[in-house]
Design an enzyme around this catalytic site. Structure first.
Site, PDB file in Angstrom:
ATOM      1  N   GLY A  30      81.881   7.165  67.201  1.00  0.00           N
ATOM      2  CA  GLY A  30      82.902   7.911  66.489  1.00  0.00           C
ATOM      3  C   GLY A  30      83.470   9.014  67.370  1.00  0.00           C
ATOM      4  O   GLY A  30      82.880   9.401  68.379  1.00  0.00           O
ATOM      5  N   CYS A  31      84.643   9.512  66.991  1.00  0.00           N
ATOM      6  CA  CYS A  31      85.326  10.520  67.805  1.00  0.00           C
ATOM      7  C   CYS A  31      84.541  11.828  67.838  1.00  0.00           C
ATOM      8  O   CYS A  31      84.357  12.426  68.900  1.00  0.00           O
ATOM      9  CB  CYS A  31      86.730  10.739  67.279  1.00  0.00           C
ATOM     10  SG  CYS A  31      86.838  11.053  65.499  1.00  0.00           S
TER      11      CYS A  31
END
Lengths: 346, 346, 346, 346
Positions: free
Chosen positions: B149-150
Site C-alpha cells: 500500500g502507499c
C-alpha cells in the site's frame, strides 16, 4: 555525448532543462550557472535533486563556458544572453536561447516592446526561430536558435494551418490565453504567492503583452501579410499549462471537420502535435509534464467564427522541452529523444 | 521484450502503470483490461493518451489474459485479483498485484480488516511483499508479488531502520499521514469533488485504516516483535503525494545526526531512497512523478521523541512505480530501468 | 460607536480585521496604518476593497493613534507592538495585540524563543491571554489583550477539557498541525509562491516552533503542572485553515463517547465551539471564513491513545475573528456581534 | 419577518442561500427541501452547519410549501420549478427561481436549448428577469422572479452600457468566460473530481452553452436589436468565481477612459458594481464570497477592439446573493441588507 551547459539554472525553466537533459541519452550536463545562487549545491536550490549534492551551481564567464561545453542553453532575463551568444558563435559552439534576445528579426521591434536596446543586432540575422513544426529545416543547421515564447508556441501551432488554408480570415483575430503561474518565474512577488493566486483568475498585460509582436512576426513570415492579434493573457490558479482559445472569422462554408482535417494533414508526421476529434477539447492537464500539444477546433456557423484551442505545458513544449527538441534537430538525434513521455495524469 | 498485461487499466494506478510501462525499454504492453470501460479506446478513458486511439480497453477472462502475456499487473478492488493470480500461476506466468489481496500472511487478518473472505488463502504463502528495500532477494524469485500500500511504503521505509537500530522504541508510535486525493481513486464521490477538497484538510478512517495491519505485519516480520501503530491518515488538497510524519519515543542520547546516519547507512546502495541533511525536511512536491522517497529525521531531546518524515508519490513509489521496480527485479533488469526520473518541480 | 484603529493593516491579518470591523455594528474604523504602504489607498493594497478609494493607509506615531481612537488592534512583527501598548495604556485606551509581544508571562521565555529582548516586561503582568473560552472573565476587564497564536487556539481548545477531566495523560502528547499558507504572511518568499506550495505538503520548524512555549504556558496555568508537547506544524496547499491532530495517552477505560461528552459539557454555552458527533471529523473547509472551531475525538483502545481533532480558520478564530470576539467582551457587546457567519462552503 | 422556504437545499446554490438568508435580519428560514436528502439533518448534508442538528431537510409538496412560507427560493434542475411556481402564484405567494425555467420570454427558445418542453408557458409573461441593475423597477412588483444565470449576470453587466452608448459595435462580439467548478454542482462526476480539475483548464460546451440565448434575449430587449455572441465557457481549477473577458469591435476614437466613464456613469448608484481604474483588472478573488461585481475595460486602438472584463462569485452575485438582492427589492428592504460583505481575501 554532447557536453551541455545551462546558464540561468536556478529558474523554473532552468530546472526543467536539468530534468530533461539529465535523462537525455546523448547529453552530458557539464556546467550549471546561476548568478545569485552561485556556490550552492543543486539540491539546495531545487529540492527534487537531493542525492545530487555534488552538482553545484557556479558563476562562469561566457568564455569559460564555451571552453567547457559544446552547446549552451541560456534561460536569462532580456538582454543577458547576448554575451553568451557572441562567445558561443566565436568559439564555434551552438547556443539555444530560451529568452527573447534573438526572437525578433528587427532590433527595433525588440527595443520597442522590451524597452531596452539590443546589444547585438547583427546576431538577429543569424538566429533561427526554434519552432520545429514551422522551421525544422533551418533549425537543423542553425548555430543560434531562438526558442519561442510559451504563448507563441501554442498560438502559432493553432493559427498557421487554417490561416494558410484560408479557412479563417486574418482580420479581427482574438487570442484569449490562460496560463499557469510558473510562467511568471521564481522571483518572489506578492502577485504569485499561493494565497493570492488560489481561487483567482485574472487578466494581465491586456493587449500589451510582449509575445504579441513575436506572434505577429511569424504570421507575417508564414503568410506573407500583416496579421494583428488582440492578445489577452490570463493567470489561472495552477502551476503549469497554457490553454489558448483563439477566435477568428470563419471563411464561408467551413465546418468543424474541415478545420480538424487541415490540422491532421498539416501535422500528420509531427510526433508532438495531437489533433483531437470533434467534440473533444484540449486540456492543460492532458499534456502536463510532456512535450505534447493538443489541438482542437469548432466552427460556429451561427456566429461565423472559428474557435481554435491549443494546450501545452509552458515549461516543456513552451520552453525547456522545445529547446531539447531543437537540440535533437541540431545534432541529428531522433527528434523525440528524451521527450517520449505522455502527459502525467492525474 | 516482456509481454505485459494490465487489469484495472481505467483507474489512476492503471493509468500510471500504462505511462511507466509504455516507456520501459523491456516491456511491451499487450493487453489493457477494464470492465466498465471495455470497448473504449484508451484516450476516451484517459485524455493524456490522444494519439493512441488504436489502443483499446477490453474485457478479458483471466485465462485469455495469461495466454497473451508473460506478466500481469492487477490494480483491482479487494478480492478481484484472485482469479487472475490463480490463472497466472497455473500457466507459469507472473503476477504483480497492486491491491491488497496478497499482502497478508494470514487470511484472517485480511478478512477482519477488509470484511470479505479470502478466496485463495493458499496463495498467501506464495506471495512476496513487494517492498524491494526490505525484501529484494525474495522478490527476485517470486511468481506472485504483493505490491505494498502507499502508506506502508512510506511508513515502513522510515520506521524499520531506527527500530532495528534501537534508536527508537516500539511502544506508543504515532503515524500521522497526509495524502493527496488521487489515492481515493477515480470513482466519482462527493468527498473527492474539487469543490469539497480545495481548501480542506481532514482526517479519515481515524485509527481504523486498512493499511494499519499491513504495516504492523511487516514490522513484526522485520523486528521479531509486535509493534502497534496509532495510524491516522488525512486528505490534503493535492492530487498526488504522501507525507508521513512519525512520532516515536527516542532511545536515550540519540541525536538527529544519529538517526540520519542510520538512514544513510541502511539505504546506502538504494537508488530510490534519498536521506536529507539535518534541518531539511521531505516535501511531496520534491518527489512528484518520480519513484523516489525522501527521508528526514529530528530528535527532539526536549520531549524525548523522534520525528521521522517520509515523502513519496502515492501513484509511483506508492503504487505503479514500485510495481515496475518489482518487475525489474523479477526479470533481472537494472532496478531503475524506466524509473530514472527525478521529481517534476514545480 | 467605538473608534477603532488598526496598526499593521497591510498584512493578511490586518485585511481580515478590516473586513470584520467594517461590518461590525458598534465599531467605526478610523485609522489604518501600515508602514511600507503608507500613503496608498486601501484598494491599492487589497483589491477586495475597490470602491473604498477614499480610505488610505497612513503612517502614524503611537501618540497620534491613541488620540484618535478608543481601541487599537496591532498586527505587527515581534517587538513592534510595544510602543503602541505603552501609549495606549498611558492614554487610558485599550489595545488588542495580535502578535506575540504580550502572550508570555515571563519575558525570558519570549526572549529565548523569539530571539529579541522584551522592551516592556512590566506590561506582561497587565496583559490577559485573549482566548475567551479559557479566560473570558479576565478579558472583560483587561486593558491589554494578547490575542493567541493560531495554532495555540486550536490546540488548547482541544487539549484543556480532556486533560482537566483526566481522560488523557499529560506525558508524551504529540501535536501534528496542518496549516494553510496565509499564516506565513504576505511578504513575498520563494517558499510561499503558488508554484512551490501547490501539490506540496511539508513539515517546518519541527519541534522548535514558537507557539510551543505559548501552549505549554497556558497548559501549566490551567492544569497546575508542566506539560511538554512535541509540536510539528506542516504547510498544506491551501490558503486558510488549521487542522490540529493531537495524540495523547488515554486514561484506562475512556471511550470516544466519554471524550465527546467532556467537550460537549465544557463548551455547552460556547457560541463558537462545535463538538462533532462520533465518527465525524473536523474539516478546515467547514469553518472557512467563520469564527467557529470544530472539535472531534476518537479513543483508540487498541493502542491506548486518544486522537483529538480541532479545525479553525487561522485568520478568523486563529487571529482577527478572535480579536473581535475579545473586543466584544471588552465593551460588553454580545460576544457574537459581527461574527455570526457560518463557514463558507464550498 | 418574512417566512422563507428553500427547495433544492442540498446543492451548492441551496447551501449559499441558507448561509445568506440565515443571517438576513428580515428573513426566517422555515422550510428546507431536498428530495434525495430528505430526512437528513442539515449538517449531515453540509458540514459547515454542525451545531444546527435540529434543522432538517424534508420532502414537501408545492402545496405544503406555500402554506408555510411567504416566499420560495427554488434551486432545481430544469423543469422542476414549475409546479412550485404555479402553487406559489395561486396561493398569492412569491417565488424566486434560481434555475432556468422562467428566464425566457418564449417557451420555444427554452425548449430548443434545454431539450424539454415547458410545462407552463403562460408563466413566462408573468416572470421578471432578476438582474436588478437592469430590471430593478419590474422586480419590485414581480410575483415571479427568474434569477439570471451566473455567466449572463457577468456578461450583461459588462456589455449593456457600452453597447447602449455606442462605444462598441454589436457584430462579432466574443465572450470568453472562465468559471470555478462549483458551477457544475454537487452531483459526483469524474469531470469535477479534484484529481481531474487541479492543474487543468479546459473549454466546454463550446459555442453551444445554454446561457447563450439567455444573454442574447436580454441584449435584444435592452438594445432593440439582435446581438449574437460567440460564447465559450471554460473550467478553471478553483471552487468559486467567474471572470468574463469580452472582445467587441470598438467604435472609432473610443478610449479606455471613455469606456470606464460609461461604466461609472451607468453604475453610479449601484451598491454592488465596482468600476476599476484604468490599468487595474477584475479578479475573481477580489469578490470571493461577496455580492460584488468588478468591471474593467481596455480600448485596444492597435486592433480596434474593446476588452471588457467582469468578475463575480458565481454562487453569490451569480446565484444566491442576487436572489437575496431580488428578495430585498421585492419586500422593500434596503437592497444591500444581508449582503454587506466585501470579498474575503485571501
Amino acid at each position: 555525448m554532447v557536453r551541455v551547459g545551462i546558464v540561468g539554472a536556478s529558474g523554473y525553466t532552468g530546472a526543467e532543462l536539468i530534468r530533461l537533459l539529465r535523462r537525455h541519452p546523448e547529453a552530458r550536463v557539464c556546467l550549471l550557472a546561476a548568478r545569485t545562487h552561485a556556490g550552492k549545491s543543486l539540491p539546495e536550490v531545487f529540492p527534487q535533486f537531493w542525492g545530487l549534492e555534488d552538482e553545484r551551481l557556479i558563476a562562469a564567464s561566457p568564455e569559460e563556458f564555451v571552453r567547457e561545453v559544446d552547446v549552451l542553453f541560456t534561460a536569462l532575463p532580456a538582454g543577458e544572453a547576448i554575451p553568451y551568444a557572441r562567445a558561443a558563435l566565436e568559439a564555434g559552439k551552438k547556443l539555444i536561447d530560451l529568452g527573447a534576445d534573438f526572437r525578433f528579426r528587427e532590433a527595433g521591434v525588440y527595443e520597442r516592446w522590451y524597452g531596452i536596446s539590443h546589444g547585438a543586432p547583427e546576431l538577429l540575422r543569424e538566429a533561427v526561430y526554434g519552432l520545429p513544426e514551422l522551421y525544422r529545416d533551418q533549425i537543423k543547421t542553425a548555430r543560434l536558435v531562438a526558442n519561442p515564447g510559451c504563448y507563441p508556441t501554442a498560438v502559432l501551432l493553432a493559427l498557421v494551418p487554417p490561416l494558410k488554408a484560408g479557412q479563417i480570415l486574418p482580420e479581427g483575430i482574438v487570442v484569449d490565453a490562460k496560463s499557469g503561474v510558473s510562467g511568471a518565474g521564481r522571483q518572489p512577488k506578492i502577485e504569485t504567492l499561493y494565497a493570492e493566486v488560489n481561487e483567482n483568475v485574472q487578466a494581465y498585460n491586456v493587449a500589451v503583452h510582449r509575445h504579441t509582436p513575436e506572434m505577429e512576426q511569424i504570421l507575417r513570415d508564414k503568410l506573407g501579410k500583416e496579421v494583428r492579434l488582440t492578445f489577452v493573457p490570463h493567470l489561472v490558479p495552477q502551476t503549469r499549462g497554457i490553454l489558448a482559445t483563439i477566435y477568428a472569422p470563419l471563411a464561408p462554408g467551413v465546418t468543424t471537420e474541415d478545420l480538424l482535417a487541415t490540422y491532421r494533414e498539416y501535422y500528420r508526421e509531427e510526433p508532438f502535435v495531437k489533433v483531437l476529434p470533434a467534440g473533444v477539447y484540449p486540456r492543460t492537464k492532458s499534456v502536463w509534464g510532456s512535450n505534447l500539444v493538443q489541438l482542437g477546433a469548432v466552427a460556429d456557423g451561427r456566429t461565423g467564427r472559428a474557435v481554435l484551442l491549443a494546450a501545452l505545458d509552458n515549461l516543456v513544449k513552451g520552453a525547456a522541452g522545445q529547446a531539447v527538441q531543437n537540440f535533437n534537430l541540431s545534432y541529428g538525434f531522433p527528434e523525440t529523444m528524451g521527450l517520449e513521455d505522455s502527459g502525467i495524469y492525474p
